[in-house]
Design an enzyme around this catalytic site. Sequence first.
Site, PDB file in Angstrom:
ATOM      1  N   THR A 123      -3.073   0.831   2.503  1.00  0.00           N
ATOM      2  CA  THR A 123      -3.586  -0.383   1.847  1.00  0.00           C
ATOM      3  C   THR A 123      -5.083  -0.261   1.561  1.00  0.00           C
ATOM      4  O   THR A 123      -5.794   0.472   2.269  1.00  0.00           O
ATOM      5  CB  THR A 123      -3.337  -1.614   2.747  1.00  0.00           C
ATOM      6  OG1 THR A 123      -4.115  -2.714   2.283  1.00  0.00           O
ATOM      7  CG2 THR A 123      -3.736  -1.352   4.194  1.00  0.00           C
ATOM      8  N   ASP A 124      -5.551  -1.010   0.574  1.00  0.00           N
ATOM      9  CA  ASP A 124      -7.000  -1.023   0.290  1.00  0.00           C
ATOM     10  C   ASP A 124      -7.792  -1.678   1.415  1.00  0.00           C
ATOM     11  O   ASP A 124      -9.014  -1.526   1.502  1.00  0.00           O
ATOM     12  CB  ASP A 124      -7.299  -1.719  -1.054  1.00  0.00           C
ATOM     13  CG  ASP A 124      -6.958  -3.208  -1.068  1.00  0.00           C
ATOM     14  OD1 ASP A 124      -6.304  -3.706  -0.121  1.00  0.00           O
ATOM     15  OD2 ASP A 124      -7.343  -3.892  -2.042  1.00  0.00           O
ATOM     16  N   GLU A 125      -7.087  -2.405   2.302  1.00  0.00           N
ATOM     17  CA  GLU A 125      -7.806  -3.094   3.389  1.00  0.00           C
ATOM     18  C   GLU A 125      -8.422  -2.100   4.374  1.00  0.00           C
ATOM     19  O   GLU A 125      -9.271  -2.477   5.174  1.00  0.00           O
ATOM     20  CB  GLU A 125      -6.877  -4.085   4.096  1.00  0.00           C
ATOM     21  CG  GLU A 125      -6.387  -5.159   3.149  1.00  0.00           C
ATOM     22  CD  GLU A 125      -5.877  -6.401   3.850  1.00  0.00           C
ATOM     23  OE1 GLU A 125      -6.284  -6.694   4.968  1.00  0.00           O
ATOM     24  OE2 GLU A 125      -5.042  -7.082   3.224  1.00  0.00           O
ATOM     25  N   LYS A 151      -3.408   0.000  10.134  1.00  0.00           N
ATOM     26  CA  LYS A 151      -3.036   0.753   8.928  1.00  0.00           C
ATOM     27  C   LYS A 151      -3.967   1.948   8.739  1.00  0.00           C
ATOM     28  O   LYS A 151      -3.525   3.027   8.337  1.00  0.00           O
ATOM     29  CB  LYS A 151      -3.089  -0.160   7.689  1.00  0.00           C
ATOM     30  CG  LYS A 151      -2.014  -1.230   7.629  1.00  0.00           C
ATOM     31  CD  LYS A 151      -0.603  -0.694   7.504  1.00  0.00           C
ATOM     32  CE  LYS A 151      -0.334  -0.030   6.160  1.00  0.00           C
ATOM     33  NZ  LYS A 151       1.086   0.395   6.044  1.00  0.00           N
TER      34      LYS A 151
HETATM   35  P1  NAD Z   1       6.773  -6.925   4.419  1.00  0.00           P
HETATM   36  O1  NAD Z   1       6.198  -7.541   5.644  1.00  0.00           O
HETATM   37  O2  NAD Z   1       7.310  -7.803   3.349  1.00  0.00           O
HETATM   38  O3  NAD Z   1       7.964  -5.936   4.836  1.00  0.00           O
HETATM   39  C1  NAD Z   1       7.883  -5.087   5.946  1.00  0.00           C
HETATM   40  C2  NAD Z   1       9.285  -4.580   6.272  1.00  0.00           C
HETATM   41  O4  NAD Z   1       9.172  -3.656   7.367  1.00  0.00           O
HETATM   42  C3  NAD Z   1      10.246  -5.686   6.712  1.00  0.00           C
HETATM   43  O5  NAD Z   1      11.489  -5.547   6.043  1.00  0.00           O
HETATM   44  C4  NAD Z   1      10.423  -5.452   8.204  1.00  0.00           C
HETATM   45  O6  NAD Z   1      11.692  -5.847   8.701  1.00  0.00           O
HETATM   46  C5  NAD Z   1      10.204  -3.946   8.310  1.00  0.00           C
HETATM   47  N1  NAD Z   1       9.758  -3.515   9.648  1.00  0.00           N
HETATM   48  C6  NAD Z   1       8.714  -4.032  10.368  1.00  0.00           C
HETATM   49  N2  NAD Z   1       8.619  -3.398  11.546  1.00  0.00           N
HETATM   50  C7  NAD Z   1       9.602  -2.449  11.561  1.00  0.00           C
HETATM   51  C8  NAD Z   1      10.000  -1.464  12.509  1.00  0.00           C
HETATM   52  N3  NAD Z   1       9.372  -1.326  13.699  1.00  0.00           N
HETATM   53  N4  NAD Z   1      11.043  -0.647  12.209  1.00  0.00           N
HETATM   54  C9  NAD Z   1      11.691  -0.785  11.011  1.00  0.00           C
HETATM   55  N5  NAD Z   1      11.358  -1.708  10.082  1.00  0.00           N
HETATM   56  C10 NAD Z   1      10.325  -2.532  10.356  1.00  0.00           C
HETATM   57  O7  NAD Z   1       5.646  -5.952   3.868  1.00  0.00           O
HETATM   58  P2  NAD Z   1       5.269  -5.589   2.353  1.00  0.00           P
HETATM   59  O8  NAD Z   1       4.344  -6.608   1.828  1.00  0.00           O
HETATM   60  O9  NAD Z   1       6.499  -5.263   1.604  1.00  0.00           O
HETATM   61  O10 NAD Z   1       4.398  -4.267   2.584  1.00  0.00           O
HETATM   62  C11 NAD Z   1       5.037  -2.985   2.621  1.00  0.00           C
HETATM   63  C12 NAD Z   1       3.981  -1.924   2.900  1.00  0.00           C
HETATM   64  O11 NAD Z   1       2.985  -1.950   1.880  1.00  0.00           O
HETATM   65  C13 NAD Z   1       3.246  -2.121   4.226  1.00  0.00           C
HETATM   66  O12 NAD Z   1       3.069  -0.858   4.827  1.00  0.00           O
HETATM   67  C14 NAD Z   1       1.906  -2.728   3.819  1.00  0.00           C
HETATM   68  O13 NAD Z   1       0.893  -2.398   4.729  1.00  0.00           O
HETATM   69  C15 NAD Z   1       1.705  -2.073   2.454  1.00  0.00           C
HETATM   70  N6  NAD Z   1       0.864  -2.828   1.501  1.00  0.00           N
HETATM   71  C16 NAD Z   1       1.189  -4.124   1.213  1.00  0.00           C
HETATM   72  C17 NAD Z   1       0.432  -4.817   0.273  1.00  0.00           C
HETATM   73  C18 NAD Z   1       0.758  -6.250  -0.114  1.00  0.00           C
HETATM   74  O14 NAD Z   1       0.016  -6.863  -0.879  1.00  0.00           O
HETATM   75  N7  NAD Z   1       1.854  -6.824   0.368  1.00  0.00           N
HETATM   76  C19 NAD Z   1      -0.666  -4.191  -0.353  1.00  0.00           C
HETATM   77  C20 NAD Z   1      -0.953  -2.866  -0.033  1.00  0.00           C
HETATM   78  C21 NAD Z   1      -0.164  -2.192   0.893  1.00  0.00           C
END
Ligand code: NAD
Length: 325
Positions: A123-125, A151
């Site tokens: 992530t950009d964070e 992260k």
């Molecule tokens: P989300 O919270 O919607 O989904 C996360 C998923 O991971 C869920 O389905 C959850 O059940 C699963 N999960 C959590 N812990 C787990 C474990 N121990 N074992 C197996 N599954 C597990 O997240 P998102 O928004 O879809 O983000 C997905 C990825 O993208 C993350 O790694 C996040 O850091 C990254 N990201 C998100 C954003 C954003 O704006 N949402 C931006 C940049 C990067």
Amino acid sequence: MNLLVTGAAGFIGSRYVRTLLAPDAPDAPRITVLDSLTYAGTLDALPLGHPRLDFVHGDIRDTALVDKLMAGTDQVVHFAAESHVDRSIGAAADFVLTNVVGTQTLLDAALRHGADTFVHVSTDEVYGSLESGSATEEYPLRPSSPYAASKASADLLALSYHRTHGLDVRVTRCSNNYGPYQFPEKLVPLFVTHLLDGRKVPLYGDGRNVRDWLHVDDHCHGVDLVRTRGRAGQVYNIGGGTELTNRELTGLLLDACGAGRDRIEYVADRKGHDLRYSVDWSKARDELGYRPGRDFTAGLAGTVAWYRANRAWWEPLKQRTGSAP
Ligand code: NAD
């Protein structure tokens, strides 16, 4: 080709899997999804029953299970994470366990079984708050929240498996995503669903914090370019959405829902709230041909329309997490 996608019952991973399973998708991998279905995971967004999709309910920290799945895997795309900053401020343990230990468990298994490629979705964070300019991939990591720090740890751990062991690891660092099926605790769906329920929206501090908003389809496109065209050991920023202050974004959401400015409730700022994120994504553009394709105004309107039409999806989730009225 067998692809293991972690966390694909969540917002971005489920969109990524749907894209790869579309009839017109260029290569047609078999996909195994591994997801433990935390409060943030739902199966509604996955085309269960699709002939190229297997869903495994399990934890990325389960070494035996991960080992078994990795044995038949060519490539890994790792989305699974605890992803909500506010929750990490309340309690950080799950963030370290899933985001750091879970990533290490996957990396070890990928190494043992000789996986061809491991795409780590970061992530950009991880760059922390920027006063001006945009962070290139060489910018120092200065995460602020426990979420961002977990992260950043996972991101560096993934890169270390390339430098130390030669594993083909590729890291993406993306800006804020918006789109359908985002859990209704994150800013866009929280505000939209509150507004659709006639409630006020809680805006942190003075609302001056700046975020770069990217449609989830553009993020998924970027991740897949990294998987198919990226280079081992490289980091790729994925951005180029629309930079807005939270107050500006709130104004657009109020307009889209036909609500007035009186529906804003200013609340105490988030602890350690980063003022501004911004990534320089020219490396992904020049090397991979990445370019965001979604117009922000149309994308946001489509997202609001989706939440309006899919109350049956988000209402039970808000009730379950106690954020319903
Ligand atoms: P989300 O919270 O919607 O989904 C996360 C998923 O991971 C869920 O389905 C959850 O059940 C699963 N999960 C959590 N812990 C787990 C474990 N121990 N074992 C197996 N599954 C597990 O997240 P998102 O928004 O879809 O983000 C997905 C990825 O993208 C993350 O790694 C996040 O850091 C990254 N990201 C998100 C954003 C954003 O704006 N949402 C931006 C940049 C990067």
